[in-house]
Design an enzyme around this catalytic site. Sequence first.
Site, short mmCIF file in Angstrom:
data_model
loop_
_atom_site.label_atom_id
_atom_site.label_comp_id
_atom_site.label_asym_id
_atom_site.label_seq_id
_atom_site.Cartn_x
_atom_site.Cartn_y
_atom_site.Cartn_z
CG ASP A 1 -29.35 17.16 31.85
OD1 ASP A 1 -28.14 16.91 32.00
OD2 ASP A 1 -30.17 17.10 32.78
CG ASN B 1 -34.80 20.53 38.09
OD1 ASN B 1 -35.09 20.48 39.29
ND2 ASN B 1 -34.25 19.50 37.45
CE1 TYR C 1 -28.24 21.65 46.08
CE2 TYR C 1 -29.11 21.77 48.32
CZ TYR C 1 -29.28 21.49 46.97
OH TYR C 1 -30.51 21.08 46.51
CE LYS D 1 -30.42 24.14 44.51
NZ LYS D 1 -31.02 24.22 43.14
CB THR E 1 -33.07 12.59 42.56
OG1 THR E 1 -32.19 13.26 43.50
CG2 THR E 1 -34.47 13.15 42.70
#
Length: 250
Positions: free
Chosen positions: A36, A89, A152, A156, A187
């Site tokens: 990360d 991810n 986005y 995706k 999240t």
Amino acid sequence: MKLKDKVAIVTGGASGIGRATAILFAREGAAVVVADIDAAGAASAAEEIVASGGRAVPVTADVSDDDDCARIVATATDTFGHLHVLFNNAGIIRRADALGITVAEWDLVMAVNVRSVFLMCRHAIPAMTSGGAIVNTGSGWGLKGGGNALSYCASKAAVVNMTRALAIDHAKAGIRVNSVNPGDTDTPMLREEARQLSEKWTAFAADAADRPMGRAGSPDEIARAVLFLASEDASYITGSALVVDGGGLA
């Protein structure tokens, strides 16, 4: 122990779905590289795994950078000897339409959400010498459109179709490639969306829960779907886009 003696990389592993998946992978027997850009978050996730008796190392990295992606894979093979599972991810969102998003923001979303998948696969696939499984995080908005999220949605959709192309190209090497496509999940990124849209969290959360099951998902629920795709339970599944969204897309 669905991943006993396996070695896995999780990008975006500091929080949310990535952190939940890294912890679940370790619980199921995998040694995990937690990658990360958030150094403290990656270290915290790895420490939690080790404290529970698992094996994990953190890597601070920008997954849109080719050298950093190579370093993530090298950490896995140098530390644990092999690589069997890659969970791509890491991702970001910018809530804006074509008139509201800047060119720099568009490029950043594409770099983190799309370029990173290409780069990580480019380095990870040669290291999967005995086959393996790759899971890419798509989105329900990779399969249908959404408002005020142009970059986005485009990113995706690219991930979903790149997953299919990768699955075709590398099946003969024993590498399965699938995407998990969550709906709204509780999240930090979901809360960031509310902030970007200047909406109160309570109202935004209520809108996220507007689906047949009447609630947003949890990171742990998405992690279990990723585990399924990464494990031998999904041994005859490749090129698929698994939707995990409480019925939202339906």
